[in-house]
Design a protein around this motif. Structure first.
Motif, PDB file in Angstrom:
ATOM      1  N   MET A   1       2.506  -4.115  -3.545  1.00 18.74           N
ATOM      2  CA  MET A   1       2.815  -2.861  -4.183  1.00 18.74           C
ATOM      3  C   MET A   1       4.211  -2.421  -3.760  1.00 18.74           C
ATOM      4  N   ILE A   2       4.982  -1.962  -4.709  1.00 21.50           N
ATOM      5  CA  ILE A   2       6.320  -1.452  -4.427  1.00 21.50           C
ATOM      6  C   ILE A   2       6.242   0.064  -4.343  1.00 21.50           C
ATOM      7  N   ALA A   3       6.694   0.607  -3.242  1.00 20.63           N
ATOM      8  CA  ALA A   3       6.755   2.057  -3.065  1.00 20.63           C
ATOM      9  C   ALA A   3       8.187   2.495  -3.338  1.00 20.63           C
ATOM     10  N   THR A   4       8.376   3.311  -4.356  1.00 17.37           N
ATOM     11  CA  THR A   4       9.683   3.864  -4.657  1.00 17.37           C
ATOM     12  C   THR A   4       9.822   5.154  -3.864  1.00 17.37           C
ATOM     13  N   LEU A   5      10.852   5.223  -3.054  1.00 15.31           N
ATOM     14  CA  LEU A   5      11.050   6.344  -2.146  1.00 15.31           C
ATOM     15  C   LEU A   5      12.273   7.155  -2.570  1.00 15.31           C
ATOM     16  N   PRO A   6      12.428   8.367  -2.069  1.00 18.47           N
ATOM     17  CA  PRO A   6      13.607   9.172  -2.397  1.00 18.47           C
ATOM     18  C   PRO A   6      14.908   8.480  -2.008  1.00 18.47           C
ATOM     19  N   GLU A   7      15.988   8.949  -2.616  1.00 19.82           N
ATOM     20  CA  GLU A   7      17.346   8.487  -2.328  1.00 19.82           C
ATOM     21  C   GLU A   7      17.539   6.994  -2.553  1.00 19.82           C
ATOM     22  N   GLY A   8      16.782   6.404  -3.494  1.00 23.72           N
ATOM     23  CA  GLY A   8      16.957   5.005  -3.858  1.00 23.72           C
ATOM     24  C   GLY A   8      16.369   4.003  -2.890  1.00 23.72           C
ATOM     25  N   GLU A   9      15.642   4.448  -1.901  1.00 28.04           N
ATOM     26  CA  GLU A   9      15.027   3.538  -0.940  1.00 28.04           C
ATOM     27  C   GLU A   9      13.707   3.017  -1.497  1.00 28.04           C
ATOM     28  N   CYS A  10      13.243   1.873  -0.984  1.00 25.22           N
ATOM     29  CA  CYS A  10      11.972   1.319  -1.428  1.00 25.22           C
ATOM     30  C   CYS A  10      11.349   0.484  -0.314  1.00 25.22           C
ATOM     31  N   ALA A  11      10.065   0.246  -0.468  1.00 21.78           N
ATOM     32  CA  ALA A  11       9.339  -0.589   0.487  1.00 21.78           C
ATOM     33  C   ALA A  11       8.311  -1.393  -0.289  1.00 21.78           C
ATOM     34  N   ILE A  12       8.050  -2.598   0.160  1.00 25.12           N
ATOM     35  CA  ILE A  12       7.008  -3.430  -0.433  1.00 25.12           C
ATOM     36  C   ILE A  12       5.854  -3.457   0.561  1.00 25.12           C
ATOM     37  N   LEU A  13       4.675  -3.074   0.077  1.00 25.71           N
ATOM     38  CA  LEU A  13       3.493  -2.965   0.925  1.00 25.71           C
ATOM     39  C   LEU A  13       2.475  -4.032   0.565  1.00 25.71           C
ATOM     40  N   THR A  14       1.600  -4.348   1.515  1.00 27.04           N
ATOM     41  CA  THR A  14       0.489  -5.249   1.231  1.00 27.04           C
ATOM     42  C   THR A  14      -0.406  -4.574   0.188  1.00 27.04           C
ATOM     43  N   PRO A  15      -1.227  -5.355  -0.526  1.00 29.91           N
ATOM     44  CA  PRO A  15      -2.085  -4.763  -1.565  1.00 29.91           C
ATOM     45  C   PRO A  15      -2.971  -3.617  -1.067  1.00 29.91           C
ATOM     46  N   ASP A  16      -3.405  -3.683   0.184  1.00 34.77           N
ATOM     47  CA  ASP A  16      -4.241  -2.590   0.709  1.00 34.77           C
ATOM     48  C   ASP A  16      -3.404  -1.441   1.273  1.00 34.77           C
ATOM     49  N   GLN A  17      -2.088  -1.545   1.165  1.00 37.55           N
ATOM     50  CA  GLN A  17      -1.123  -0.527   1.578  1.00 37.55           C
ATOM     51  C   GLN A  17      -1.185  -0.194   3.067  1.00 37.55           C
ATOM     52  N   THR A  18      -1.537  -1.167   3.894  1.00 39.27           N
ATOM     53  CA  THR A  18      -1.618  -0.915   5.327  1.00 39.27           C
ATOM     54  C   THR A  18      -0.443  -1.487   6.116  1.00 39.27           C
ATOM     55  N   ARG A  19       0.359  -2.367   5.485  1.00 41.14           N
ATOM     56  CA  ARG A  19       1.494  -2.971   6.180  1.00 41.14           C
ATOM     57  C   ARG A  19       2.705  -3.024   5.267  1.00 41.14           C
ATOM     58  N   VAL A  20       3.875  -2.894   5.877  1.00 43.01           N
ATOM     59  CA  VAL A  20       5.137  -3.014   5.148  1.00 43.01           C
ATOM     60  C   VAL A  20       5.584  -4.466   5.220  1.00 43.01           C
ATOM     61  N   ILE A  21       5.800  -5.085   4.062  1.00 40.10           N
ATOM     62  CA  ILE A  21       6.261  -6.475   3.988  1.00 40.10           C
ATOM     63  C   ILE A  21       7.781  -6.529   4.044  1.00 40.10           C
ATOM     64  N   GLY A  22       8.428  -5.570   3.407  1.00 39.21           N
ATOM     65  CA  GLY A  22       9.881  -5.494   3.380  1.00 39.21           C
ATOM     66  C   GLY A  22      10.297  -4.081   3.024  1.00 39.21           C
TER      67      GLY A  22
END
Length: 63
Positions: free
Chosen positions: A1-22
């Motif tokens: 799952m891709i989390a779109t964050l404020p100010e153009g930042e983003c994070a890629i999470l595991t499917p269960d959203q418990t860990r940040v992959i990148g």
């Protein structure tokens, strides 16, 4: 799952959203978890307290 964050930042999470992959360089400002104190007050705990966030790498899908 891709989390779109404020100010153009983003994070890629595991499917269960418990860990940040990148994560983009300043995603740490928007990621964290909350601890509830005995009196009921909430405290934001930065996600990188465990270890630095893994950077996004070449070949990481962002769309």
């Amino acid at each position: 799952m891709i989390a779109t964050l404020p100010e153009g930042e983003c994070a890629i999470l595991t499917p269960d959203q418990t860990r940040v992959i990148g994560a983009s360089p300043y995603a740490w400002r928007w990621l964290g978890r909350y601890a509830k104190h005995p009196g009921g007050a909430l405290e934001r705990i930065p996600v990188e307290i465990d270890k630095p966030l893994p950077p996004l790498s070449h070949g990481t899908a962002t769309e």
